[in-house]
Scaffold this motif. Structure first.
Motif, mmCIF file in Angstrom:
data_model
loop_
_atom_site.group_PDB
_atom_site.id
_atom_site.type_symbol
_atom_site.label_atom_id
_atom_site.label_comp_id
_atom_site.label_asym_id
_atom_site.label_seq_id
_atom_site.Cartn_x
_atom_site.Cartn_y
_atom_site.Cartn_z
ATOM 1 N N GLU A 23 2.616 -6.088 -3.139
ATOM 2 C CA GLU A 23 2.187 -4.981 -2.401
ATOM 3 C C GLU A 23 1.958 -3.628 -3.111
ATOM 4 O O GLU A 23 1.122 -2.832 -2.964
ATOM 5 C CB GLU A 23 3.419 -4.665 -1.440
ATOM 6 N N ARG A 24 2.675 -3.647 -4.378
ATOM 7 C CA ARG A 24 2.547 -2.440 -5.046
ATOM 8 C C ARG A 24 0.914 -2.517 -5.886
ATOM 9 O O ARG A 24 0.207 -1.688 -5.695
ATOM 10 C CB ARG A 24 3.465 -2.643 -6.410
ATOM 11 N N GLN A 25 0.797 -3.759 -6.211
ATOM 12 C CA GLN A 25 -0.505 -4.009 -6.733
ATOM 13 C C GLN A 25 -1.619 -3.829 -5.729
ATOM 14 O O GLN A 25 -2.753 -3.173 -5.889
ATOM 15 C CB GLN A 25 -0.683 -5.523 -6.987
ATOM 16 N N GLN A 26 -1.317 -4.277 -4.549
ATOM 17 C CA GLN A 26 -2.336 -4.057 -3.161
ATOM 18 C C GLN A 26 -2.513 -2.160 -3.220
ATOM 19 O O GLN A 26 -3.441 -2.026 -3.063
ATOM 20 C CB GLN A 26 -1.838 -4.552 -2.015
ATOM 21 N N LEU A 51 -1.691 -0.187 -5.254
ATOM 22 C CA LEU A 51 -2.209 0.367 -6.196
ATOM 23 C C LEU A 51 -3.856 0.391 -6.229
ATOM 24 O O LEU A 51 -4.506 1.308 -6.584
ATOM 25 C CB LEU A 51 -1.762 -0.137 -7.542
ATOM 26 N N GLN A 52 -4.025 -0.995 -6.015
ATOM 27 C CA GLN A 52 -5.576 -1.006 -6.005
ATOM 28 C C GLN A 52 -6.454 -0.135 -4.914
ATOM 29 O O GLN A 52 -7.270 0.442 -5.079
ATOM 30 C CB GLN A 52 -5.781 -2.441 -5.603
ATOM 31 N N SER A 53 -5.710 -0.320 -3.766
ATOM 32 C CA SER A 53 -6.459 0.397 -2.783
ATOM 33 C C SER A 53 -6.327 1.791 -2.819
ATOM 34 O O SER A 53 -7.301 2.904 -2.756
ATOM 35 C CB SER A 53 -5.658 0.153 -1.193
ATOM 36 N N ARG A 61 -6.352 3.163 -5.895
ATOM 37 C CA ARG A 61 -7.105 3.625 -6.905
ATOM 38 C C ARG A 61 -8.651 3.662 -6.295
ATOM 39 O O ARG A 61 -9.285 4.789 -6.365
ATOM 40 C CB ARG A 61 -7.113 2.427 -7.905
ATOM 41 N N ALA A 62 -8.872 2.703 -5.629
ATOM 42 C CA ALA A 62 -10.558 2.852 -4.920
ATOM 43 C C ALA A 62 -10.482 3.815 -3.801
ATOM 44 O O ALA A 62 -11.694 4.739 -4.042
ATOM 45 C CB ALA A 62 -10.447 1.400 -4.320
ATOM 46 N N GLU A 63 -9.538 4.267 -3.039
ATOM 47 C CA GLU A 63 -9.411 5.034 -2.284
ATOM 48 C C GLU A 63 -9.628 6.599 -2.890
ATOM 49 O O GLU A 63 -10.308 7.488 -2.598
ATOM 50 C CB GLU A 63 -8.651 4.985 -1.266
#
Lengths: 272, 189
Positions: free
Chosen positions: B126-129, B131-133, B135-137
């Motif tokens: 979830e953290r990864q997710q 983080l990813q979202s 970062r992108a957002e």
């Protein structure tokens, strides 16, 4: 109660030493008795009475003892058993071994009958050993004689029994010319029964004579003199012979029974 | 028998007086008959019976004793066997119990580990997710916001204010989609 009238009269009378009266020596006449009573031609004498009495005593005692034998014996039965077992263990078994137990029924009556008859020598009022009358001895010897001949024939056969008289391994010439055969034949037919009877008779006869001699002597020596001292010595001898005879009575019964057992064993034994 | 004959017999004491011979024979036969044939067999039988009884008793006692000893030995063996069995069972039970406890503990530990692992993995994912979202957002948002700010900066402050409000509202409403769709457009412009 000593037999002959003359001796009795002399002994019981006033015949003492130093009175010019000779010693009334007892002898054969002391063994002869006047009949106590007569039935027809039958004179019933003292030895005969004692013999009958002895029979009654022996049968009476053993009847009381063994009439109803129990596993746990009473006093009389214990005594009777002791007597029978003594004969078995001292007379029959040493000679015949365990197979001799069947001859107990002959040897036990024999022993006690003789013993009682002998003992009568020492019992007051009777004081006569019946076995010193050979008329009472020969029937017993005759019984033994018949028994051992019968057993010999039975166990060895008619010829076999005669054969067994001669020791095996002895050459015939010696048996015949060395008189061995004759001696053996005489031994079985005459010597054995004769010595068996005479031994018993002689011992009792001599014993009674001894006792009588010293008893009569005691009375004869009794006088108010130095004779009293002799009488004391004679009394001592009476006591001594009395003890001796009590031993002899038992011993002769024992010897007669043991020899009977030996003859029986001899008849049964194979190969001498 | 009269005295003279008796006196005659006295001459040879080895010859029997026949009266006495007869009496002696008869008496001895009676004694032998009664004693030997009647009484002695009885007592012999009794003696044999007694011996038998005593020996039998001894034998019986011996047998009983032997039997008792055997039985005792048997009982002792049985008892020892039972004790051995009990101790064996106790040992087995203890071992089994220990095994069960160990098993359960292991199971529980494995379960716990599994749960923790799963949770950790989920969290990490979830953290990864996120983080990813994020970062992108954040990148696009920043870019968009910056482009808008830059593009309309010169208009007026009012318009600027409106645009920021709208942008924020867009974020609130359509989350990143409107922004992300509009962002490339915006950036393309």
């Amino acid at each position: 109660m000593t037999g002959d009238v003359a001796v009795s009269a002399a002994a019981t009378g006033g015949c003492h030493i130093f009175s010019g009266c000779g010693y009334p020596a007892p002898g054969l006449q002391n063994f002869d008795f006047r009949p106590l009573f007569t039935i027809g031609s039958w004179g019933f004498t003292k030895p005969e009475l004692i013999a009958v009495l002895c029979g009654v005593i022996v049968v009476g005692f053993f009847s009381v003892a063994f009439a109803k034998p129990r596993l746990i014996p009473g006093k009389t039965q214990s005594l009777g058993e002791l007597a029978v077992l003594a004969v078995r263990d001292q007379i029959v078994r040493p000679v015949l071994g365990k197979k001799g137990d069947s001859y107990l029924q002959f040897i036990v009556p024999l022993f006690f009958f003789i013993f009682m008859m002998n003992l009568m020598e020492l019992i007051p009022l009777f004081q006569f050993p019946v076995m010193s009358r050979i008329g009472f001895v020969w029937p017993l010897v005759f019984g033994v004689y018949i028994l051992y001949w019968y057993l010999g024939f039975k166990s060895k056969g008619f010829i076999g029994y005669f054969k067994s008289w001669i020791p095996p391994g002895v050459p015939w010439p010696i048996v015949i010319f060395g008189l061995l055969g004759l001696v053996e034949i005489l031994k079985y037919t005459i010597f054995q029964p004769f010595t068996l009877g005479v031994r018993l008779f002689g011992n009792m006869f001599a014993g009674h004579l001894l006792l009588t001699i010293f008893m009569v002597a005691t009375w004869y020596l009794t006088s108010l003199s130095v004779g009293l001292l002799y009488a004391a010595g004679s009394v001592f001898m009476v006591l001594f012979v009395f003890l001796l005879e009590s031993l002899v009575s038992l011993l002769q019964a024992f010897i007669f029974s043991t020899l009977t057992a030996t003859y029986i064993a001899d008849s049964l034994e194979h190969g001498h | 028998m009269t005295l003279p004959i008796a006196a005659e017999a006295a001459q040879n004491p080895l010859l029997p007086n026949w009266d006495e011979f007869i009496i002696g024979t008869v008496v001895f036969l009676i004694v032998f008959g009664l004693l030997g044939k009647l009484l002695l067999p009885r007592i012999t039988k009794t003696l044999a019976e007694r011996e038998d009884a005593i020996e039998g008793g001894i034998n019986r006692a011996e047998n009983a004793q032997k039997e008792a000893a055997d039985l005792r030995e048997q009982y002792r063996a049985q008892l020892a066997e039972a004790a051995r069995e009990a101790s064996r069972q106790r040992e087995a039970a203890r071992e089994e119990g220990a095994q069960i406890v160990a098993e359960m503990r292991e199971q529980a530990q494995a379960e716990a580990r599994r749960i923790v692992d799963a949770a950790q993995a989920q969290i990490a994912a979830e953290r990864q997710q996120a983080l990813q979202s994020l970062r992108a957002e954040v990148g696009s948002l920043a870019t968009e916001l910056a482009s808008r700010i830059v593009g309309e900066s010169l208009a007026d402050t009012a318009r600027q204010g409106r645009m920021i409000d709208r942008f924020l509202a867009e974020i609130d409403n359509g989350t990143g989609t409107a922004a992300s769709t509009s962002a490339p457009a915006g950036s393309g412009r």
